[in-house]
Design an enzyme around this catalytic site. Structure first.
Site, PDB file in Angstrom:
ATOM      1  CG  ASP A  30      30.433  14.344  27.753  1.00  0.00           C
ATOM      2  OD1 ASP A  30      29.665  14.733  26.844  1.00  0.00           O
ATOM      3  OD2 ASP A  30      31.092  15.125  28.453  1.00  0.00           O
ATOM      4  CD  GLU A  82      31.890  -5.653   8.387  1.00  0.00           C
ATOM      5  OE1 GLU A  82      30.707  -5.854   8.709  1.00  0.00           O
ATOM      6  OE2 GLU A  82      32.830  -5.604   9.189  1.00  0.00           O
ATOM      7  CB  CYS A 114      36.439  -0.415   5.191  1.00  0.00           C
ATOM      8  SG  CYS A 114      35.691  -0.495   6.820  1.00  0.00           S
ATOM      9  CB  THR A 155      32.090   4.913  13.905  1.00  0.00           C
ATOM     10  OG1 THR A 155      32.601   3.623  14.255  1.00  0.00           O
ATOM     11  CG2 THR A 155      32.737   5.981  14.758  1.00  0.00           C
ATOM     12  NE  ARG A 203      45.511   4.297  23.566  1.00  0.00           N
ATOM     13  CZ  ARG A 203      45.475   5.576  23.268  1.00  0.00           C
ATOM     14  NH1 ARG A 203      46.040   6.024  22.191  1.00  0.00           N
ATOM     15  NH2 ARG A 203      44.875   6.422  24.069  1.00  0.00           N
ATOM     16  CB  THR A 205      42.390   0.365  14.673  1.00  0.00           C
ATOM     17  OG1 THR A 205      42.138   1.374  15.653  1.00  0.00           O
ATOM     18  CG2 THR A 205      41.787  -0.945  15.111  1.00  0.00           C
ATOM     19  CG  HIS A 238      38.341   3.828   5.029  1.00  0.00           C
ATOM     20  ND1 HIS A 238      36.994   3.667   4.793  1.00  0.00           N
ATOM     21  CD2 HIS A 238      38.588   3.262   6.231  1.00  0.00           C
ATOM     22  CE1 HIS A 238      36.467   3.002   5.811  1.00  0.00           C
ATOM     23  NE2 HIS A 238      37.407   2.754   6.696  1.00  0.00           N
ATOM     24  CE  LYS A 243      40.785  11.990  16.635  1.00  0.00           C
ATOM     25  NZ  LYS A 243      40.762  11.603  18.078  1.00  0.00           N
ATOM     26  CG  ASN A 270      33.415   3.219   8.559  1.00  0.00           C
ATOM     27  OD1 ASN A 270      33.365   3.261   7.328  1.00  0.00           O
ATOM     28  ND2 ASN A 270      34.236   2.426   9.222  1.00  0.00           N
ATOM     29  CB  SER A 300      40.598  -3.974   9.123  1.00  0.00           C
ATOM     30  OG  SER A 300      40.405  -2.703   9.690  1.00  0.00           O
TER      31      SER A 300
END
Ligand SMILES: [Zn+2]
Lengths: 349, 133
Positions: A30, A82, A114, A155, A203, A205, A238, A243, A270, A300
């Protein structure tokens, strides 16, 4: 010690775009729901003759133009990414020759997911403050790849920005007042040598990775400077999606108005090492003299670099020839199949 | 690019990265690509290295539908003859430009792009292309 500040900035965002709905359509998801869930409408896609080196060169050229600086005066070039085009052979040397900075400059490629670009700004700050160089250039750029149908594919965008750090008072657009890094060993996202796509821990992350480090760096730099969230005109976090930075801003006591100008990911995806830096460039596009800016990157692996900047009277006259928001208006939409071709997701390419 | 072509490419980096040609100080003429002797002044010419303007104007253009090896997946693409405003002409690919804006007289500016990257393990060739500004 010397004062250090940003004397020039530039950026580049590729022209091609794919909408989140178009990606979702391919995988029978969706689109509207995915788009809303990520807070992202579309992402910038590097064409197949673009890569981290070409994006970095364009960003570096614009930074020189904004700084009105002779490229031969650049004493150091760092490119954080990266997605360096080569595993061995620096991107920074390509940038150096393409802007005619050489051969008298030091160079290295950096990688810290990042946040490699902001790490480069810190290195330049150190070199400038200690009088080892007069001007240092740090570029953060990526043509990030997400595995087809992975959450990251929705993203991972392409783009970059570069900042020239210098010390001459009459050239500085924004002083780099303070920096603080918060670093731990956290395996939230990685790509092994020879692996084509990165992997992430789902999750994991969020809380222990992005939020812990962004909050840690922000709290520490506020304490170090004695500044309160309300004293900043702009804040950039960042932005792995639309969100996370909004949640971070709210929890840390910043408003949507402080966040708005530097929140670019919803429009281009991103851009990894470019993410915080393009956000900061967008803020410098409109910042008025005497404004305080807080910029906090996240990479990360994991770490956050926080910076407090104050714009000078030069900020209203030394601006990029085109603003970030203007550049990203120049776009061309492509289908998923064209995207697969440009990003070489087809085996025979 | 093929490994045996690396030296040839590398020698042309200044030309490809910076549009560096040359200038004859005797007759004040620019040349691109650079050359060793001035065809106007011969032995009296004094050649110095010089970066060409990074903007120009389309003099003529064509759309390529059948590309040579290494470019066959990029078709269709545009090639244009560009006047750099200093009597130097350059043949270049036009990228990042809507089709309707590519026309004779259109102002263009130089961009930095990959020129050739067909061998996954080989060196990448970078250089100039132009876009309508
Ligand atoms: Zn001559």
């Amino acid at each position: 010690m010397q004062e250090a500040g940003i004397v020039g900035y530039g950026f580049f965002v590729p022209r091609l775009r794919i909408t989140i709905e178009e990606i979702a359509k391919t995988w029978k998801k969706d689109g509207k729901k995915t788009s809303a869930g990520l807070g992202l409408q579309e992402k910038a896609v590097a064409a197949w003759d673009e890569d981290t080196a070409t994006i970095s060169v364009e960003a570096a050229r614009m930074a020189l133009e904004t700084a009105k600086l002779d490229s031969q005066k650049i004493g150091a070039i760092f490119v954080g990414s990266e997605s360096h085009p080569y595993a061995v052979k620096p991107t920074a040397t390509i940038v150096g020759d393409a802007i005619n900075a050489g051969p008298a400059f030091m160079a290295a490629d950096l990688e810290f997911a990042c946040k490699a670009g902001t790490a480069g700004i810190q290195v330049c700050m150190g070199l400038v403050k200690s009088d080892m160089i007069n001007y240092g250039l740090s570029v953060g750029a990526d043509t990030a790849q997400g595995k087809p149908n992975d959450a990251l594919e929705f993203t991972a965008g392409s783009g970059g920005a570069g900042f020239i750090v210098g010390k001459e008072k009459n050239e500085i657009i924004a002083t780099l007042d303070e920096t603080f890094s918060f670093t731990t060993d956290t395996p939230d996202f990685w790509r092994r040598q020879h692996a084509e796509f990165p992997r992430h821990a789902g999750r994991f992350t969020g809380e222990p990775a992005y939020f812990r480090h962004v909050f840690g760096a922000t709290h520490a730099i506020l304490e170090k400077t004695g500044l309160k969230p309300t004293e900043f005109s702009h804040v950039i976090f960042h932005q792995p999606n639309g969100k996370f930075p909004r949640i971070a801003a709210k929890k840390l006591g910043f408003t949507e108005a402080q966040l708005k100008q530097g929140l670019i990911t919803p429009l281009i995806g991103n851009t990894y090492s470019g993410s915080t830096m393009i956000g900061l460039a967008s803020v410098l596009d409109i910042a008025k003299p005497g404004e305080k800016i807080l910029a906090v990157s996240y990479g990360s692996g994991a770490g956050s670099d926080a910076f407090v900047l104050t714009t000078t009277k030069n900020s209203s006259t030394k601006r990029a020839p085109i603003s970030v928001l203007e550049m990203i208006q120049e776009k061309e939409y492509i289908s998923y199949s064209e995207y697969a071709k440009h990003r070489k997701k087809l085996k025979s390419l | 690019m093929a490994d045996n072509a690396i030296a040839i490419h590398w020698r042309r980096y200044p030309e490809r990265y910076l549009l560096r040609g040359c200038h004859c100080e005797t007759c004040k003429t620019d040349f691109f690509p650079g050359r060793l002797f001035c065809p106007n002044c011969r032995r009296k010419g004094k050649m110095v290295s010089k970066e060409m303007p990074r903007t120009g104007k389309i003099v003529s253009f064509t759309e390529v539908f059948v590309g040579p090896i290494g470019f066959q997946h990029e078709t269709p693409y545009f090639l244009a003859l560009i006047d750099l405003g200093n009597k130097c002409m350059i043949l270049s690919q036009i990228v990042d430009s809507p089709k309707e804006k590519i026309k004779t007289g259109a102002q263009v500016k130089k961009v930095f792009r990959k020129i050739q990257d067909t061998d996954h393990e080989g060196a990448i060739a970078y250089g100039y292309k132009f876009k309508v500004s």
